[in-house]
Design a protein around this motif. Structure first.
Motif, PDB file in Angstrom:
ATOM      1  N   ASN A   1       6.779 -16.260  14.276  1.00  0.00           N
ATOM      2  CA  ASN A   1       5.578 -16.478  13.474  1.00  0.00           C
ATOM      3  C   ASN A   1       4.999 -15.273  12.787  1.00  0.00           C
ATOM      4  O   ASN A   1       4.004 -15.061  12.340  1.00  0.00           O
ATOM      5  CB  ASN A   1       4.506 -16.936  14.370  1.00  0.00           C
TER       6      ASN A   1
ATOM      7  N   SER B   1       4.191 -12.123  13.929  1.00  0.00           N
ATOM      8  CA  SER B   1       2.824 -11.945  14.627  1.00  0.00           C
ATOM      9  C   SER B   1       3.294 -10.326  14.995  1.00  0.00           C
ATOM     10  O   SER B   1       2.266  -9.350  15.027  1.00  0.00           O
ATOM     11  CB  SER B   1       2.371 -12.657  15.572  1.00  0.00           C
TER      12      SER B   1
ATOM     13  N   GLU C   1       9.822 -21.106  11.347  1.00  0.00           N
ATOM     14  CA  GLU C   1       9.033 -20.186  10.839  1.00  0.00           C
ATOM     15  C   GLU C   1       7.857 -20.528  10.769  1.00  0.00           C
ATOM     16  O   GLU C   1       7.168 -20.921   9.730  1.00  0.00           O
ATOM     17  CB  GLU C   1       9.561 -19.406   9.457  1.00  0.00           C
ATOM     18  N   ASN C   2       7.145 -20.638  11.781  1.00  0.00           N
ATOM     19  CA  ASN C   2       5.678 -20.999  12.012  1.00  0.00           C
ATOM     20  C   ASN C   2       5.036 -20.592  13.279  1.00  0.00           C
ATOM     21  O   ASN C   2       5.549 -20.272  14.312  1.00  0.00           O
ATOM     22  CB  ASN C   2       5.767 -22.584  12.302  1.00  0.00           C
ATOM     23  N   THR C   3       3.621 -20.432  13.210  1.00  0.00           N
ATOM     24  CA  THR C   3       2.919 -20.175  14.372  1.00  0.00           C
ATOM     25  C   THR C   3       3.062 -21.307  15.627  1.00  0.00           C
ATOM     26  O   THR C   3       2.953 -22.249  15.363  1.00  0.00           O
ATOM     27  CB  THR C   3       1.567 -19.927  14.251  1.00  0.00           C
TER      28      THR C   3
END
Length: 348
Positions: A32, A34, A161-163
């Motif tokens: 993600n 982050s 590819e994601n939170t």
């Protein structure tokens, strides 16, 4: 049905993903974007704590595992990642030279500290007392590792590819479900992002912010890593990585003016030539007060696991810690008590 879902695509997550691949296990890795610590890390592997001339915990074992581990990844990705070059510790006095020789007599340090003082002249650095050479040292290009490994996973449909939303985890008798994914296990490897993880945020993960430069210095003639109060890593094409700062209060990934001034001040004490700052970056290292990683299984949810707390030595630690955790989960091989998260369960 997947064997694993991995949450966190930095050094810890990649090390565990590679371990799974080498054992023919299926997985999906969540990225993600982050956390920034792996992307901007110095990437040094150094078996000696040069500030105190003391040995790094389990250094020989970690280096042996890491050497093979990164070699396999280099072959897989067809790109150079591991640069085996000496680290030279600049001496500022005869007393420091003597301390070096005393340390080199210790059985655990002897394989890593050369007993010969290096008097090579490097243009742009004055070192009248010479250098001590650390053996079996170098650096891994972590930014390049992340880029090419993510491309490899994407090509093989193993990168998501994601939170990650912790509240979407559904627990079943024999598996875990997350949206349309079913898996036997979830491995969290989020670095400082652990603080947002409701399953493991009780653990005492601290964050140590580090800031680094990339500089251009055409007159700095250096083909080794120099380490004093900061490190200077030659990257080629007159570029050098400079770092790092250590700050415990600021937990952001944003470069600061204070960090910039600190690095400039320390760099100007070491080199005598002109340079240009090309890049200034920052990240938060996942550190633990007892200076040991955080590995293990959640005390209530037996198919949720953790690989974190690799701190400032992630390049050395990640491969061996990933392998230890894999054998703990799959083969019930006990973890070293000093790295097992059970050491903090009483505080939950």
């Amino acid at each position: 049905m997947l064997d694993y879902i991995i949450v966190g695509s930095g050094l810890a997550g990649i090390a565990f993903a590679e371990t799974l691949m080498q054992n023919d296990k299926s997985f999906m890795l969540f990225d993600n974007h982050s956390q920034n610590s792996t992307k901007i890390a110095g990437g040094l592997y150094n078996p000696v704590i040069l500030k105190r001339f003391s040995e790094v915990w389990n250094a020989k074992f970690q280096l042996d595992i890491a050497d093979s581990f990164y070699g396999v990844i280099e072959q897989k990705l067809q790109t150079k990642l591991d640069f085996k070059i000496p680290i030279l510790r600049k001496f500022y006095s005869a007393e420091e030279q003597n301390n070096w020789f005393t340390a080199s007599d210790k059985p655990l340090l002897a394989p890593f500290l050369s007993t010969k003082i290096i008097h090579t002249k490097y243009n742009g650095i004055n070192a009248p007392f010479g250098y001590g050479e650390v053996l079996q040292s170098g650096y891994v290009d972590t930014k390049k590792l992340l880029h090419y490994y993510h491309l490899y996973l994407k090509k093989n449909n193993r990168l998501y590819e994601n939170t990650f939303d912790y509240h979407k985890i559904q627990f079943h008798d024999n598996h875990i479900q997350y949206e349309n994914l079913k898996a036997n296990h979830i491995l969290f490897a989020e670095g400082f992002g652990l603080h947002s993880n409701p399953f493991f945020n009780y653990l005492p993960l601290d964050g140590t912010k580090g800031e680094l430069f990339i500089i251009k210095a055409p007159n700095l003639d250096l083909n080794v890593i120099v380490n004093t109060s900061i490190f200077i890593i030659p990257l080629g094409n007159n570029l050098f990585k400079i770092g790092a700062t250590y700050h415990w209060d600021d937990k952001t990934n944003q470069p600061t003016e204070n960090g910039k001034n600190e690095l400039i001040g320390k760099l100007n004490e070491i080199i005598t030539c002109d340079y240009e700052i090309i890049e200034h970056s920052a990240g938060v290292r996942p550190t633990v007060k007892d200076r040991r990683p955080l590995l293990g299984t959640h005390p209530k949810h037996k198919n949720i696991h953790l690989l974190n707390g690799l701190g400032t030595r992630g390049v050395m630690l990640a491969p061996s810690m990933a392998i230890d955790l894999y054998h703990f989960i799959e083969n019930k091989k006990p973890l070293d008590k000093t790295i097992d998260i059970k050491r903090f369960e009483a505080k939950k």
